[in-house]
Design a protein around this motif. Structure first.
Motif, PDB file in Angstrom:
ATOM      1  N   ILE A   1     -19.989   0.678  58.666  1.00  0.00           N
ATOM      2  CA  ILE A   1     -20.781   1.785  58.128  1.00  0.00           C
ATOM      3  C   ILE A   1     -19.888   2.838  57.470  1.00  0.00           C
ATOM      4  CG2 ILE A   1     -20.930   3.149  60.273  1.00  0.00           C
ATOM      5  CD1 ILE A   1     -23.782   2.526  57.764  1.00  0.00           C
ATOM      6  N   GLY A   2     -18.688   2.998  58.007  1.00  0.00           N
ATOM      7  CA  GLY A   2     -17.761   3.952  57.395  1.00  0.00           C
ATOM      8  C   GLY A   2     -17.366   3.520  55.987  1.00  0.00           C
ATOM      9  N   THR A   3     -17.175   2.215  55.816  1.00  0.00           N
ATOM     10  CA  THR A   3     -16.843   1.691  54.488  1.00  0.00           C
ATOM     11  C   THR A   3     -18.017   1.871  53.533  1.00  0.00           C
ATOM     12  OG1 THR A   3     -15.495   0.033  55.604  1.00  0.00           O
ATOM     13  CG2 THR A   3     -15.998  -0.354  53.268  1.00  0.00           C
ATOM     14  N   VAL A   4     -19.236   1.570  54.035  1.00  0.00           N
ATOM     15  CA  VAL A   4     -20.443   1.734  53.209  1.00  0.00           C
ATOM     16  C   VAL A   4     -20.579   3.198  52.781  1.00  0.00           C
ATOM     17  CG1 VAL A   4     -22.972   1.627  53.217  1.00  0.00           C
ATOM     18  CG2 VAL A   4     -21.640  -0.247  54.214  1.00  0.00           C
TER      19      VAL A   4
ATOM     20  N   LEU B   1     -22.089  -5.827  47.037  1.00  0.00           N
ATOM     21  CA  LEU B   1     -21.328  -7.019  46.634  1.00  0.00           C
ATOM     22  C   LEU B   1     -19.871  -6.947  47.081  1.00  0.00           C
ATOM     23  CD1 LEU B   1     -22.778  -7.438  43.015  1.00  0.00           C
ATOM     24  CD2 LEU B   1     -23.119  -9.019  44.930  1.00  0.00           C
ATOM     25  N   THR B   2     -19.446  -5.808  47.651  1.00  0.00           N
ATOM     26  CA  THR B   2     -18.057  -5.664  48.076  1.00  0.00           C
ATOM     27  C   THR B   2     -17.734  -6.687  49.170  1.00  0.00           C
ATOM     28  OG1 THR B   2     -17.988  -3.320  47.513  1.00  0.00           O
ATOM     29  CG2 THR B   2     -16.377  -4.082  49.121  1.00  0.00           C
ATOM     30  N   GLY B   3     -16.685  -7.467  48.955  1.00  0.00           N
ATOM     31  CA  GLY B   3     -16.292  -8.497  49.916  1.00  0.00           C
ATOM     32  C   GLY B   3     -16.629  -9.902  49.450  1.00  0.00           C
ATOM     33  N   CYS B   4     -17.421  -9.989  48.385  1.00  0.00           N
ATOM     34  CA  CYS B   4     -17.811 -11.306  47.878  1.00  0.00           C
ATOM     35  C   CYS B   4     -17.132 -11.603  46.541  1.00  0.00           C
ATOM     36  CB  CYS B   4     -19.326 -11.393  47.682  1.00  0.00           C
ATOM     37  SG  CYS B   4     -20.221 -11.756  49.200  1.00  0.00           S
ATOM     38  N   GLU B   5     -16.879 -12.891  46.305  1.00  0.00           N
ATOM     39  CA  GLU B   5     -16.506 -13.332  44.966  1.00  0.00           C
ATOM     40  C   GLU B   5     -17.780 -13.654  44.216  1.00  0.00           C
ATOM     41  OE1 GLU B   5     -13.640 -16.532  44.627  1.00  0.00           O
ATOM     42  OE2 GLU B   5     -12.706 -15.814  46.490  1.00  0.00           O
ATOM     43  N   LEU B   6     -17.780 -13.312  42.934  1.00  0.00           N
ATOM     44  CA  LEU B   6     -19.005 -13.474  42.161  1.00  0.00           C
ATOM     45  C   LEU B   6     -18.880 -14.601  41.148  1.00  0.00           C
ATOM     46  CD1 LEU B   6     -19.874  -9.728  41.449  1.00  0.00           C
ATOM     47  CD2 LEU B   6     -20.439 -11.137  43.431  1.00  0.00           C
ATOM     48  N   SER B   7     -20.002 -15.274  40.922  1.00  0.00           N
ATOM     49  CA  SER B   7     -20.060 -16.260  39.854  1.00  0.00           C
ATOM     50  C   SER B   7     -20.175 -15.534  38.513  1.00  0.00           C
ATOM     51  CB  SER B   7     -21.268 -17.173  40.056  1.00  0.00           C
ATOM     52  OG  SER B   7     -22.451 -16.410  39.951  1.00  0.00           O
TER      53      SER B   7
END
Lengths: 235, 118
Positions: free
Chosen positions: A176-179, B44-50
């Motif tokens: 949640i801190g990152t979000v 989308l942070t943390g994912c690789e995207l097509s």
């Protein structure tokens, strides 16, 4: 390219979606009853046009960082032009049209989106503009500064609405801190764009028709901070 | 209280305002950035995207997102029938529909009593 700009289904769990759906319904019911006294033969068409204008400008994603964009939310624009009660209905109508006609924003996420942008965003934008109304009424430059600040703050606080909803019932277990950090950081940049668009829009309308700017129209404060009518206000 | 001259001025202003909205939705929309917006960037942070922006690897919030219930509707994703280069037409439809819905609701809600604030 898929143009999408609002919360999808499934980002928060069903109880959270349902709870915010109920808050949205109650908020809009109150808004529609309060909106009546701000709507007449002249302001009703203005409110319809402002809603269509916000729909149009929300389509224009502007770059904020490499690989990331932002778009108008419109809370401060509607609050300053047509007042917070009518304004929250304007943004809610935009969100419903986007979800139903353009498949943008999940149907079960409508409650969370309406709370963030139509209720929180509009009323925060109005609170900022109302607090600065002395400046806004003093000069065109003061109005533009007021509009910029109200636009910026409305976006940042609306983005906190999502953080709250994710903290209550978010899916996927993200930190949640990152979000919070990412949402506030990105929406501060988006808020600068929102502030510029808000200032340009309200400034342009005030230049030709200041009588159609809600914030400039009334000599006295129409509402106190809790939204009650202030005794002694006109009409 | 409102004179005919003033009504004409108001009509002109409203027509100009609508024209601006139509030009933005119908024309400027072609210049809009296709990058994910603030919220999508976070989810989308943390994912690789097509190539078309869908998460294909990694872990991110957006993987929990469901398909839109109306994803097959004629104007889905601001395109007409899924056609390339139709965002402007979709935008014009959106402005007109939004104006009719919002204008209709606000017109019905308006207070009929004369205002004395002028």
């Amino acid at each position: 390219m898929v143009l999408a700009m609002h919360m999808s289904d499934g980002l928060v769990n069903p109880p959270t979606a349902l709870a915010f759906g109920a808050i949205a319904v109650i908020g809009l019911a109150v808004a529609s009853s309060r909106a009546r006294r701000d709507l007449d033969d002249r302001t009703a068409p203005m409110a319809g046009l402002v809603t269509a204008f916000v729909f149009a400008v929300q389509m224009i994603n502007f770059p904020i960082l490499p690989g990331a964009s932002g778009h108008l939310l419109g809370g401060a624009i509607v609050a300053m032009l047509v007042g917070p009660w009518v304004g929250s209905m304007c943004i809610a109508i935009v969100l419903v049209v986007q979800a139903l006609l353009f498949a943008d924003g999940g149907l079960t996420a409508l409650g969370t989106s309406i709370v963030n942008m139509a209720l929180v965003g509009v009323f925060v934008g109005y609170a900022v503009a109302f607090a600065l109304r002395g400046l806004a009424r003093r000069s065109r430059r003061g109005l533009i500064i007021t509009a910029f600040v109200a636009g910026l703050v409305n976006v940042v606080v609306a983005s906190l609405g999502f953080v709250l909803q994710y903290a209550i019932g978010g899916a996927g277990g993200a930190d949640i801190g990152t979000v919070l950090t990412l949402m506030v950081g990105l929406h501060t940049l988006i808020g600068i764009g929102e502030g510029i668009i808000t200032a340009a829009t309200v400034g342009a309308i005030a230049a030709s028709r200041p009588d159609l700017v809600y914030l400039l129209r009334r000599p006295g404060p129409p509402l106190d901070v809790r939204g009650r009518a202030v005794s002694g206000s006109t009409s | 209280m409102t004179s005919p001259t003033r009504d004409r001025r108001a009509t002109g202003f409203f027509a100009g305002f609508l024209l601006v909205a139509l030009l933005i939705a119908g024309g400027l929309s072609y210049l809009a950035s296709g990058d994910p917006d603030g919220l999508d960037t976070v989810t989308l942070t943390g994912c690789e995207l097509s190539a078309d922006g869908e998460p294909v690897a990694g872990t991110c919030i957006a993987q929990n997102a469901g398909d839109h219930a109306l994803a097959d509707s004629p104007f889905a994703d601001y395109a007409v029938g899924g056609g390339e280069g139709t965002v402007g037409l979709a935008g014009i439809v959106g402005v007109v529909v939004t104006l009719i819905v919002a204008g209709g609701i606000f017109w019905l809600l308006r207070s009929r009593r004369p205002t004395d604030e002028q």
